[in-house]
Design a protein around this motif. Structure first.
Motif, mmCIF file in Angstrom:
data_model
loop_
_atom_site.group_PDB
_atom_site.id
_atom_site.type_symbol
_atom_site.label_atom_id
_atom_site.label_comp_id
_atom_site.label_asym_id
_atom_site.label_seq_id
_atom_site.Cartn_x
_atom_site.Cartn_y
_atom_site.Cartn_z
ATOM 1 N N TYR A 110 7.946 -52.434 19.326
ATOM 2 C CA TYR A 110 7.271 -51.772 18.537
ATOM 3 C C TYR A 110 7.859 -50.888 17.402
ATOM 4 O O TYR A 110 7.276 -50.872 16.234
ATOM 5 N N ARG A 111 8.885 -50.122 17.905
ATOM 6 C CA ARG A 111 9.544 -49.272 16.843
ATOM 7 C C ARG A 111 10.152 -50.046 15.744
ATOM 8 O O ARG A 111 10.031 -49.884 14.598
ATOM 9 N N ARG A 112 10.866 -51.347 16.220
ATOM 10 C CA ARG A 112 11.558 -52.255 15.024
ATOM 11 C C ARG A 112 10.350 -52.857 14.207
ATOM 12 O O ARG A 112 10.477 -52.917 12.903
ATOM 13 N N GLU A 113 9.079 -53.133 14.858
ATOM 14 C CA GLU A 113 8.111 -53.933 14.005
ATOM 15 C C GLU A 113 7.241 -52.867 12.935
ATOM 16 O O GLU A 113 7.201 -53.285 12.047
ATOM 17 N N THR A 114 7.122 -51.786 13.427
ATOM 18 C CA THR A 114 6.212 -51.012 12.673
ATOM 19 C C THR A 114 7.036 -49.850 12.010
ATOM 20 O O THR A 114 6.512 -49.141 11.266
ATOM 21 N N GLY A 115 8.326 -49.549 12.476
ATOM 22 C CA GLY A 115 8.961 -48.537 11.937
ATOM 23 C C GLY A 115 8.566 -46.928 12.189
ATOM 24 O O GLY A 115 9.177 -45.977 11.740
ATOM 25 N N ARG A 116 7.664 -46.980 13.204
ATOM 26 C CA ARG A 116 7.053 -45.693 13.707
ATOM 27 C C ARG A 116 8.105 -45.204 14.943
ATOM 28 O O ARG A 116 8.766 -46.034 15.623
ATOM 29 N N SER A 117 8.238 -43.856 14.976
ATOM 30 C CA SER A 117 9.056 -43.355 16.127
ATOM 31 C C SER A 117 8.243 -42.028 16.532
ATOM 32 O O SER A 117 8.267 -41.109 15.997
#
Length: 118
Positions: A110-117
């Motif tokens: 999810y972090r890789r795909e959306t860039g959210r952390s």
């Protein structure tokens, strides 16, 4: 009164494509940690891994017991406790870390795909 002048507004149905195996959220939506499909908190592997880490403390305790009895006497098996404790700690804690990593794989994706952390 005509049929087109109804008091309720007409809504168009908006659909979003669903991609198999890919995280898809509406732009601007930030999912909550527990309810999100990528959540690590709902994975058995995460919780089992944390349990393994706690059980691994037994091995660390065995090493400390062996070290203490080696330094201050009182037990002829101190080397056995240090070696066995180190093996137990490394194997069980290593297994726990592997399980935690496996339980968090969806969140990392999810972090890789959306860039959210968060």
């Amino acid at each position: 009164m005509s049929a087109d002048s109804s008091p309720t507004p007409k809504h168009e149905v908006e659909t979003f494509p669903a991609y198999e195996g890919r995280m898809h959220y509406i732009e601007g939506y930030t999912p909550v940690s527990l309810g999100a499909p990528h959540s690590s908190l709902e994975r058995t592997a995460t919780w089992a891994g944390m349990g393994f880490l706690l059980v691994g403390l037994v091995g660390i305790g065995m090493v400390l017991y062996g070290l203490a009895t080696s330094l201050w006497g009182g037990d002829e098996n101190s080397n056995f406790f240090m070696i066995a404790g180190a093996i137990v700690a490394v194997v069980i804690c290593g297994g726990g870390l592997i399980l935690i990593n496996r339980g968090r794989q969806h969140y990392k994706k999810y972090r890789r795909e959306t860039g959210r952390s968060h």
